[in-house]
Design a protein around this motif. Structure first.
Motif, PDB file in Angstrom:
ATOM      1  N   GLU A   1      57.302 -21.856  -5.536  1.00 40.02           N
ATOM      2  CA  GLU A   1      57.384 -22.877  -4.496  1.00 40.02           C
ATOM      3  C   GLU A   1      56.394 -22.642  -3.365  1.00 40.02           C
ATOM      4  N   ALA A   2      55.802 -21.462  -3.317  1.00 41.06           N
ATOM      5  CA  ALA A   2      54.989 -21.062  -2.170  1.00 41.06           C
ATOM      6  C   ALA A   2      53.559 -21.592  -2.256  1.00 41.06           C
ATOM      7  N   VAL A   3      52.990 -21.870  -1.073  1.00 44.01           N
ATOM      8  CA  VAL A   3      51.566 -22.226  -0.984  1.00 44.01           C
ATOM      9  C   VAL A   3      50.765 -21.070  -0.404  1.00 44.01           C
ATOM     10  N   GLY A   4      51.462 -20.028   0.036  1.00 41.76           N
ATOM     11  CA  GLY A   4      50.778 -18.874   0.594  1.00 41.76           C
ATOM     12  C   GLY A   4      51.753 -17.939   1.266  1.00 41.76           C
ATOM     13  N   SER A   5      51.218 -16.855   1.784  1.00 34.09           N
ATOM     14  CA  SER A   5      52.021 -15.874   2.503  1.00 34.09           C
ATOM     15  C   SER A   5      51.629 -15.884   3.968  1.00 34.09           C
TER      16      SER A   5
END
Length: 204
Positions: free
Chosen positions: A62-66
């Motif tokens: 679900e992530a687009v980045g940290s």
């Protein structure tokens, strides 16, 4: 014979200490710290991942980045990160700085070139470009920029997204983190979270 026995006894004691310390510091301690982190700080322990809506998640799909790891921004309508010397840019497998001294000709030439590029992109004088816009961090993975660099980019980002400068500067203020414990470091802005907020406001 006595000397051999003494040597054997000392060697055995050293071996026992080695095994004990390996179990204690190499197994028990890491497991304890990992367990505490997973219970007390699960989001941070699992990479500080952020979704496209700005929500925290522990699901990598679900992530687009940290929020703890910078990334190359290839959209001129968004805020740009500082330069990165890690691989081709923000490569966590090649984390390092340039290791060039302040008087190194290559570093000086790189700074002059980057100053000109940033100044042209933002429509300002090269003398107005802040240091973090033209220098990489020690790790090459820094996700934050200075407030000065964010303010410099605000007019461009506002125009590109159909927003007012005041709206964008308000977002910068909202995503500015102060000094650690009030004394360490300088106020800084997380680029990923700021860009997500820009996209959301422009979309609304």
């Amino acid at each position: 014979m006595k000397d051999i026995y003494t040597l054997f006894r000392h060697s055995l004691a050293g071996l026992r200490m080695l095994v004990a310390m390996t179990v204690l510091l190499g197994v028990a301690y890491p497991l304890a710290v990992t367990g505490i982190a997973q219970v007390a700080f699960p989001w941070q322990a699992n990479g500080s991942l952020v979704t496209a809506t700005g929500e925290h998640t522990e699901d990598a799909d679900e992530a687009v980045g940290s929020a703890r790891l910078g990334q190359v921004v290839d959209d001129d309508a968004l805020f740009q990160n500082r330069p990165s010397a890690a691989g081709d840019g923000y490569d966590p497998l090649n984390s390092y700085g340039t290791n060039l001294g302040p008087n190194d000709p290559d570093l000086v030439a790189s700074i002059i070139e980057l100053e000109a590029q940033v100044a042209e992109r933002e429509g300002v004088d090269p003398a107005d470009v802040p240091p973090d816009a033209v220098t990489s961090s020690a790790s090459g993975l820094d996700p934050d920029i200075s407030v000065a660099y964010a303010d410099l980019q605000a007019p461009r980002v506002a125009e590109a997204n159909g927003l007012t400068e005041d709206q964008v500067r308000d977002l910068v203020d909202e995503h500015t983190t102060g000094r650690t414990w009030g004394v360490l470091g300088e106020p800084h802005v997380n680029v990923l979270e700021l860009n997500i907020a820009v996209r959301q406001l422009a979309g609304s």
